[in-house]
Design a protein around this motif. Structure first.
Motif, PDB file in Angstrom:
ATOM      1  N   GLN A 186       0.842  -1.193   0.000  1.00  0.00           N
ATOM      2  CA  GLN A 186       0.000   0.000   0.000  1.00  0.00           C
ATOM      3  C   GLN A 186       0.881   1.249   0.000  1.00  0.00           C
ATOM      4  O   GLN A 186       1.865   1.323   0.732  1.00  0.00           O
ATOM      5  CB  GLN A 186      -0.890   0.019   1.247  1.00  0.00           C
ATOM      6  N   ALA A 200       0.473   6.624   3.564  1.00  0.00           N
ATOM      7  CA  ALA A 200      -0.588   7.612   3.733  1.00  0.00           C
ATOM      8  C   ALA A 200      -0.005   9.028   3.720  1.00  0.00           C
ATOM      9  O   ALA A 200       1.048   9.282   4.291  1.00  0.00           O
ATOM     10  CB  ALA A 200      -1.329   7.361   5.041  1.00  0.00           C
ATOM     11  N   PRO A 258      -6.470  10.156  -1.046  1.00  0.00           N
ATOM     12  CA  PRO A 258      -6.861   8.805  -0.638  1.00  0.00           C
ATOM     13  C   PRO A 258      -6.051   7.764  -1.401  1.00  0.00           C
ATOM     14  O   PRO A 258      -5.817   7.894  -2.608  1.00  0.00           O
ATOM     15  CB  PRO A 258      -8.347   8.740  -1.013  1.00  0.00           C
ATOM     16  N   GLN A 296      -5.099  -4.075   4.284  1.00  0.00           N
ATOM     17  CA  GLN A 296      -4.373  -2.883   4.697  1.00  0.00           C
ATOM     18  C   GLN A 296      -4.746  -1.653   3.873  1.00  0.00           C
ATOM     19  O   GLN A 296      -4.250  -0.558   4.144  1.00  0.00           O
ATOM     20  CB  GLN A 296      -2.864  -3.136   4.597  1.00  0.00           C
ATOM     21  N   GLU A 299      -6.539   1.597   2.412  1.00  0.00           N
ATOM     22  CA  GLU A 299      -7.369   2.672   2.949  1.00  0.00           C
ATOM     23  C   GLU A 299      -8.774   2.569   2.376  1.00  0.00           C
ATOM     24  O   GLU A 299      -9.770   2.682   3.090  1.00  0.00           O
ATOM     25  CB  GLU A 299      -6.745   4.029   2.610  1.00  0.00           C
ATOM     26  N   ARG A 303     -14.471  -0.668   4.217  1.00  0.00           N
ATOM     27  CA  ARG A 303     -13.618   0.179   3.382  1.00  0.00           C
ATOM     28  C   ARG A 303     -13.781  -0.115   1.890  1.00  0.00           C
ATOM     29  O   ARG A 303     -13.023   0.402   1.079  1.00  0.00           O
ATOM     30  CB  ARG A 303     -12.154   0.006   3.788  1.00  0.00           C
TER      31      ARG A 303
END
Length: 269
Positions: A8, A11, A16, A83, A85, A120
């Protein structure tokens, strides 16, 4: 920038991070839908990544009663995507499999993990409209003359009934300047139903014919949907019966780059 990876992106607190669940039909039969989805998400400010290890959502086995096989697939999908988002899926039926059916299939800690992933996970138009409040850019669509006229919208069963996706695609299409004409029975199944069309082909064909007649009566030249399975089945039936309709996934119209022929017509390039 879109990447194919199992990691991923870090962040940032601003953009996003979206993991794209491509779906089997998009991957194997209509990759243009996947690329259109990527562009739509990136245009809306997302950082998109495509986990390399993803496979099927397990829906075919689940629909045929192979619950243990579906559980195995579900656990793999959860491991790959948990994992993220956000997880975005250009298919109401596959999105609903992750959101509703994984928690039903699994027990104990796996059920908790399935529920966390479900919270999510979003169908594409619901994510664009409800989460991002996005409006697709008004770029000129590269469509042959007559294909960017009014469209009729077909609501896939899982997206409509299990996810409540109805107004979102219509709102996005209208924001794109595309006129949507309503079918007289928009909430009636097209007859595809996954393996239903193989198990009960005569009934499925009659249902498809009803849907095609409804679309033709609307005066629209193109039938649009958010589930590729519906579009492939209807396009095949239309071609066999000589029905003059084009078929497009909603992501393609929202993206506006219609270089590929409609679903079921011709070849690429």
């Amino acid at each position: 920038m879109t990447v194919a990876t199992d990691a991923q992106p870090a962040a940032t607190g601003e953009q996003p991070a979206v993991a794209l669940f491509v779906t089997c039909l998009v991957d194997l039969f209509r990759p243009e839908v996947g690329f259109a989805t990527l562009r739509l998400l990136e245009d809306a400010g997302c950082r998109v990544y495509v986990p390399r290890a993803q496979t099927c959502c397990g829906q075919p086995g689940y629909n045929n009663g192979d619950y243990e096989g579906a559980r195995s697939v579900a656990r793999d999908v959860i491991r790959i995507f948990e994992q993220a988002e956000f997880v975005v899926v250009p298919s109401g039926s596959c999105a609903s499999m992750l959101i509703h059916h994984y928690p039903e299939l699994l027990d104990g800690a796996w059920r908790d993990r399935a529920r966390a992933l479900a919270a999510r996970t979003w169908e594409l138009t619901a994510f664009l409209s409800d989460v991002l409040g996005a409006v697709p850019p008004a770029r000129a669509a590269a469509a042959p003359a007559g294909q960017q006229q009014a469209v009729a919208y077909h609501d896939g069963c899982a997206g409509l009934r299990e996810l409540g996706v109805r107004e979102q695609p219509r709102r996005l299409l209208a924001g794109r300047g595309i006129e949507v004409r309503e079918l007289t029975q928009p909430d009636v199944c097209c007859g595809f139903g996954g393996t239903f069309c193989a198990k009960m082909p005569a009934i499925s064909a009659r249902m498809a014919d009803d849907k095609l007649r409804d679309a033709v009566k609307s005066g629209a030249g193109t039938l649009v949907a958010g589930d590729l399975g519906c579009l492939i089945a209807l396009a095949g039936r239309a071609r066999r019966e000589g029905v003059a309709l084009s078929f497009r996934h909603v992501a393609e119209l929202l993206d506006g780059r219609l270089e590929a022929p409609p679903v079921g017509e011709g070849t690429r390039g």
